[in-house]
Design a protein around this motif. Sequence first.
Motif, PDB file in Angstrom:
ATOM      1  N   GLY A 207       0.443   6.461 -15.458  1.00  0.00           N
ATOM      2  CA  GLY A 207       1.661   5.770 -15.067  1.00  0.00           C
ATOM      3  C   GLY A 207       1.407   4.762 -13.976  1.00  0.00           C
ATOM      4  N   GLU A 208       0.437   5.063 -13.096  1.00  0.00           N
ATOM      5  CA  GLU A 208       0.205   4.146 -11.975  1.00  0.00           C
ATOM      6  C   GLU A 208      -0.310   2.788 -12.451  1.00  0.00           C
ATOM      7  N   TYR A 209      -0.927   2.765 -13.647  1.00  0.00           N
ATOM      8  CA  TYR A 209      -1.374   1.471 -14.179  1.00  0.00           C
ATOM      9  C   TYR A 209      -0.176   0.527 -14.318  1.00  0.00           C
ATOM     10  N   TYR A 210       0.881   1.041 -14.956  1.00  0.00           N
ATOM     11  CA  TYR A 210       2.079   0.209 -15.118  1.00  0.00           C
ATOM     12  C   TYR A 210       2.785   0.020 -13.788  1.00  0.00           C
ATOM     13  N   GLY A 211       2.764   1.070 -12.940  1.00  0.00           N
ATOM     14  CA  GLY A 211       3.395   0.958 -11.628  1.00  0.00           C
ATOM     15  C   GLY A 211       2.782  -0.175 -10.825  1.00  0.00           C
ATOM     16  N   LEU A 212       1.446  -0.218 -10.786  1.00  0.00           N
ATOM     17  CA  LEU A 212       0.766  -1.268 -10.021  1.00  0.00           C
ATOM     18  C   LEU A 212       1.088  -2.639 -10.593  1.00  0.00           C
ATOM     19  N   MET A 213       1.152  -2.698 -11.945  1.00  0.00           N
ATOM     20  CA  MET A 213       1.453  -3.983 -12.566  1.00  0.00           C
ATOM     21  C   MET A 213       2.848  -4.466 -12.151  1.00  0.00           C
ATOM     22  N   LEU A 214       3.798  -3.528 -12.088  1.00  0.00           N
ATOM     23  CA  LEU A 214       5.165  -3.911 -11.716  1.00  0.00           C
ATOM     24  C   LEU A 214       5.227  -4.334 -10.253  1.00  0.00           C
ATOM     25  N   VAL A 215       4.486  -3.630  -9.369  1.00  0.00           N
ATOM     26  CA  VAL A 215       4.487  -4.030  -7.957  1.00  0.00           C
ATOM     27  C   VAL A 215       3.934  -5.434  -7.819  1.00  0.00           C
TER      28      VAL A 215
ATOM     29  N   GLU B 156      14.462  -8.143  -8.411  1.00  0.00           N
ATOM     30  CA  GLU B 156      13.406  -7.546  -7.580  1.00  0.00           C
ATOM     31  C   GLU B 156      13.695  -6.064  -7.341  1.00  0.00           C
ATOM     32  N   ILE B 157      14.973  -5.774  -7.023  1.00  0.00           N
ATOM     33  CA  ILE B 157      15.349  -4.366  -6.847  1.00  0.00           C
ATOM     34  C   ILE B 157      15.080  -3.615  -8.139  1.00  0.00           C
ATOM     35  N   GLY B 158      15.430  -4.271  -9.261  1.00  0.00           N
ATOM     36  CA  GLY B 158      15.200  -3.662 -10.565  1.00  0.00           C
ATOM     37  C   GLY B 158      13.739  -3.334 -10.793  1.00  0.00           C
ATOM     38  N   LEU B 159      12.841  -4.220 -10.341  1.00  0.00           N
ATOM     39  CA  LEU B 159      11.411  -3.959 -10.510  1.00  0.00           C
ATOM     40  C   LEU B 159      10.997  -2.704  -9.752  1.00  0.00           C
ATOM     41  N   VAL B 160      11.529  -2.544  -8.534  1.00  0.00           N
ATOM     42  CA  VAL B 160      11.193  -1.347  -7.747  1.00  0.00           C
ATOM     43  C   VAL B 160      11.709  -0.105  -8.467  1.00  0.00           C
ATOM     44  N   VAL B 161      12.964  -0.183  -8.947  1.00  0.00           N
ATOM     45  CA  VAL B 161      13.542   0.969  -9.653  1.00  0.00           C
ATOM     46  C   VAL B 161      12.705   1.307 -10.884  1.00  0.00           C
ATOM     47  N   LEU B 162      12.331   0.258 -11.641  1.00  0.00           N
ATOM     48  CA  LEU B 162      11.550   0.469 -12.851  1.00  0.00           C
ATOM     49  C   LEU B 162      10.222   1.126 -12.518  1.00  0.00           C
ATOM     50  N   MET B 163       9.609   0.699 -11.401  1.00  0.00           N
ATOM     51  CA  MET B 163       8.335   1.299 -11.008  1.00  0.00           C
ATOM     52  C   MET B 163       8.515   2.787 -10.703  1.00  0.00           C
ATOM     53  N   VAL B 164       9.595   3.114  -9.974  1.00  0.00           N
ATOM     54  CA  VAL B 164       9.841   4.517  -9.640  1.00  0.00           C
ATOM     55  C   VAL B 164      10.065   5.321 -10.920  1.00  0.00           C
ATOM     56  N   VAL B 165      10.823   4.734 -11.872  1.00  0.00           N
ATOM     57  CA  VAL B 165      11.082   5.433 -13.142  1.00  0.00           C
ATOM     58  C   VAL B 165       9.769   5.707 -13.861  1.00  0.00           C
ATOM     59  N   VAL B 166       8.916   4.674 -13.943  1.00  0.00           N
ATOM     60  CA  VAL B 166       7.654   4.832 -14.666  1.00  0.00           C
ATOM     61  C   VAL B 166       6.793   5.900 -14.004  1.00  0.00           C
ATOM     62  N   LEU B 167       6.706   5.862 -12.673  1.00  0.00           N
ATOM     63  CA  LEU B 167       5.882   6.865 -11.975  1.00  0.00           C
ATOM     64  C   LEU B 167       6.478   8.259 -12.143  1.00  0.00           C
ATOM     65  N   GLY B 168       7.823   8.348 -12.117  1.00  0.00           N
ATOM     66  CA  GLY B 168       8.473   9.646 -12.277  1.00  0.00           C
ATOM     67  C   GLY B 168       8.230  10.221 -13.655  1.00  0.00           C
TER      68      GLY B 168
END
Lengths: 484, 101
Positions: free
Chosen positions: A107-115, A15-27
């Motif tokens: 990027g937010e498309y993938y970010g939202l999907m990860l959230v 779960e932590i990894g998902l948050v990190v991945l989302m931040v990476v994708v948005l960044g």
Amino acid sequence: MTADFATMLSAVFPEIGLVVLMVVVLGLDLLWRDERVRRLGWITAAGCLFLVVLSLVFALPPAEPLLIWGGMLRLDAAGFVFRIVFLLGAALTALFSLGQDDLQKHGEYYGLMLVSTLGMSLMASAADLIMLYLAIELTSIPLYVLAGFRFRDDKSVEAGIKYLLFGAMTSAVMLYGLSLLYGFSGTTQIAELAEQIDRHSVPVSLLVISLVLVLVGFGFKVSAVPFHFWAPDVYEGAPTPVAGYLSTASKAAGFAVLMRVILTGFWAVTPIWMDLIAGLAIVSMTVGNLLALTQTNIKRLLAYSSIAQAGYILVGVAAGTSFGMSGAVYYLMAYLLTNLVAFGVVSVVGQRVGSDDLSAYAGLSRRAPAVALILLISMLSLGGIPPFAGFVGKVLVFAAAVEAGRWWLALIGVINSIVALYYYLIVLKSAYLLRSEDEQKPLQLMAGWRVALLVCVTGVLVLGVVIAPWFEWAGKAGWALSIY
Amino acid sequence: MMMPLAYYVGLSAIMFVLGIIGVLVRRNALVVFMSLELMFNAANLLFVAFSAYFQLLTGQIFVFFVMTVAAAEVAVGLALMVEIFRTKHSIDLDQMSEMKG
């Protein structure tokens, strides 16, 4: 049983990894303002697969279910299996989204999907009503946005707003049911609900009211009749990869909470919920299949088919046994791969031919034999033909129903499966028998689509032939769901 | 003096039913959202009432989360409505019929 901090931390690594991945994708989306932004889909998919590995290494469930983080989450095989299912679903959806510039360049498309994947993962292991509600909303709200993501397209926005209105209404009804449950028991711990309700000697009628209210919310998530009205419109209007994600991962998450809450929280009224679920199963299968028969838009057809599939899975749940739950989990694993590949083909054809109409599939077998073959496999698997995954899923849930003495439920299921074959074969008829003028023009497939289609089809075949190892995991998950 | 618990339960049931009627009957998307808020708050009232009755804090914590989530949901809803309004110049739910079948 409580756990030490290290165990609790490693249990939520994915779960932590998902948050990190989302931040990476948005960044990266902010940094890459050029063509490189198209790589985000690959990064999302690779990240999700890495998280699957991470959960296999760090978050393996213990032999005995364990409550962690102050009783908010439950570390058990069910949460583990479902998490892997969601991560795989997200990875494949990210790959199918490649090549659609209005999706992949954001990027937010993938970010939202990860959230939303994070929300599903928490849904499957929630052990407290507060956590459960938050996880459901964490899943739903990003999905509302994703359904309406093509905001220049009227259909997509309409899909988003319909999904949101239905979702908000059913979640409000469910919340009212949860508040009644809290009132009856004085606890928000799902595992303590039944015991406290017993101690306060709550009348059965009141308990059934809260059961029905809660089932409205879950019924919406799994798109069971009569809470299915949103599904066809939303699937048709939403971007195709999102529709595929909604019909598989989101549905699986709905089933995870449904099984957990009714088995643990409502055992005082077990015969009643079994009958209610059996009723839902019958109407979902019948209404879904009958309405699918006349559809000409493949996304609407798959929407009604997914309503009917929810009915088959509910047959396994209605059995109420550990075996029934295992069957439902196995069915969900098989269904995830099968339906994702079906939506993947729809996405490919929609991109290259520019239509979701059944007539767009004419001559597909000559334009792209491999894609047509993949469509064939997915449709036959959805119809429950061996040796594909869907067949094993159906055998397991129907066997569970018969074992629990509900042979009539299995009988209705079998009759429905036969009816369903008709419209699955209609799709194949378009692809294989009908001719079109564009037959000489082959379809160009992107590398990402090839990988995703290949992974799905391999999965469908493997789940249909090599059953034992997967059923072992489904069995563990089913067992973990039925004890508390 | 303490009001009996039944009063709270009764009021929240009335609010909930009014909310459902509003969602089903009204066609203006904004009014539908208000009705949804009424349903959420009916549940909140129950949580707070039971929380006071049991002398437990969990119900009140739940309410804070529900309010936050409801705000997020409305934010998304309003954004989608602005998009609909841009093309249709109306937020009447009956006008949203691009898809049929």
